[in-house]
Enzyme design. Structure first.
Site, mmCIF file in Angstrom:
data_model
loop_
_atom_site.group_PDB
_atom_site.id
_atom_site.type_symbol
_atom_site.label_atom_id
_atom_site.label_comp_id
_atom_site.label_asym_id
_atom_site.label_seq_id
_atom_site.Cartn_x
_atom_site.Cartn_y
_atom_site.Cartn_z
ATOM 1 N N LYS A 197 4.504 17.194 0.238
ATOM 2 C CA LYS A 197 5.329 16.409 1.128
ATOM 3 C C LYS A 197 4.509 15.983 2.343
ATOM 4 O O LYS A 197 4.798 14.992 2.978
ATOM 5 C CB LYS A 197 6.536 17.234 1.567
ATOM 6 C CG LYS A 197 7.613 16.426 2.260
ATOM 7 C CD LYS A 197 8.910 17.193 2.271
ATOM 8 C CE LYS A 197 10.037 16.315 2.767
ATOM 9 N NZ LYS A 197 11.347 16.883 2.544
ATOM 10 N N TRP A 256 19.027 17.993 -4.992
ATOM 11 C CA TRP A 256 18.482 16.636 -4.997
ATOM 12 C C TRP A 256 18.616 15.989 -6.376
ATOM 13 O O TRP A 256 18.939 14.799 -6.489
ATOM 14 C CB TRP A 256 17.031 16.635 -4.525
ATOM 15 C CG TRP A 256 16.924 17.014 -3.091
ATOM 16 C CD1 TRP A 256 16.356 18.142 -2.568
ATOM 17 C CD2 TRP A 256 17.445 16.287 -1.967
ATOM 18 N NE1 TRP A 256 16.489 18.161 -1.206
ATOM 19 C CE2 TRP A 256 17.150 17.042 -0.803
ATOM 20 C CE3 TRP A 256 18.127 15.080 -1.830
ATOM 21 C CZ2 TRP A 256 17.508 16.617 0.480
ATOM 22 C CZ3 TRP A 256 18.488 14.660 -0.556
ATOM 23 C CH2 TRP A 256 18.176 15.428 0.580
ATOM 24 N N ASP A 289 10.896 12.972 -9.405
ATOM 25 C CA ASP A 289 10.991 12.908 -7.956
ATOM 26 C C ASP A 289 10.089 14.015 -7.416
ATOM 27 O O ASP A 289 10.399 15.197 -7.519
ATOM 28 C CB ASP A 289 12.448 13.130 -7.533
ATOM 29 C CG ASP A 289 12.625 13.216 -6.021
ATOM 30 O OD1 ASP A 289 11.606 13.190 -5.299
ATOM 31 O OD2 ASP A 289 13.777 13.331 -5.570
#
Length: 278
Positions: free
Chosen positions: A153, A69, A141
């Site tokens: 999450k 990512w 992030d």
């Protein structure tokens, strides 16, 4: 009336989004000089939004790449800024995080970007680097470990992207920035410029409320550590039957990657776990 039937401009939904923001601000102890934006598009959209909002074309920016990512974020940012990858763990298959003192940061970099938890490789920052530029910004992030510690999450259903940004950084977007990617657009309209993911925001608000009732994020982090330790202990005490490639000091509390000693057993392992509805 269901939240899915409400007008996003009506007073009922306004109270929902305002309470969600207030509870999140309390959970994370977010100062008033930071704006909280409820957006859409996931972190992948932010790969472009970050450089578009925080620097000008050609400005230097640093990226510390600890997984796929972070790698994708850096590649996207190259379209809008001068990206310098100050470290990448790709050659070692992303199993570690470097010593911050060894990083050769650009002293003029507008920001330093990290992915706080790499879901695919299971590498997680336990502390965070400081930009060398005294006016530089740390961009993190936290898509997969947001709300898992005092700084998951599982905030709510997919579809909601939460951006927390210092208010003095808003309003300096590049001229080519699409109106939907400009933080100023959303800050001025209180995340209601167009129809937001109403149901997702409603669910996030319920999660924030529940967490506050359970004691906040310190308690969440304690529980996450206990659950992760059960998995890692089982792996480490299996005499090599299960293997986790990630260095112990940076193992993720959110994602525990592992393989089996014999790769031919992995298909059977997956089959058996499916039987157990795992």
């Amino acid at each position: 009336m269901s939240v899915m039937e409400m007008s996003h401009r009506g007073k009922e939904f306004t109270s929902i989004i305002e309470k969600a923001e207030a509870d999140l601000r309390t959970l994370l102890s977010i100062p008033e000089e930071y704006a909280i934006l409820f957006l859409q598009g996931g972190a992948t959209t932010q790969f472009a939004a970050v450089p578009l909002n925080l620097c000008k074309p050609g400005d230097p920016v640093d990226y510390l790449v600890t997984g796929s990512w972070g790698d994708k974020a850096g590649k996207e940012a190259k379209k809008y800024a001068k990206v310098n990858v100050i470290w990448s763990g790709k050659s070692d298959y992303y199993i570690k995080i470097p010593n911050f003192d060894e990083l050769e940061q650009n002293p003029d970099a507008k920001y330093l970007h990290i992915c706080a938890n790499e879901t695919i490789y299971g590498v997680e920052f336990k502390n965070y680097p400081t930009p060398n530029n005294k006016d530089g910004i740390l961009v993190a992030d936290m898509s997969s470990n947001f709300r898992s510690k005092p700084v998951d999450k599982n905030v709510g259903p997919s579809g909601v992207t939460i951006v927390i940004v210092r208010k003095d950084l808003i309003g300096c977007a590049q001229e080519i920035t699409p109106i939907k990617l400009d933080y100023k657009t959303h800050a001025e309209n209180k995340s209601l410029y167009n129809t937001p993911p109403c149901f997702g925001i409603y669910m996030c608000g319920l999660v924030f409320e529940d967490l506050l009732e359970k004691g906040g994020l310190v308690e969440v982090e304690t529980r996450k550590k206990k659950k992760a330790e059960l998995l890692y202990d089982a792996i480490d005490m299996s005499n090599g039957f299960f293997r986790c490639p990630v260095e112990k000091s940076v193992r993720s509390l959110m994602n525990v990657p592992f393989t089996l000693e014999k790769s031919e057993l992995e298909a059977e392992f997956i089959k058996e776990t499916a039987k157990e509805k795992m």
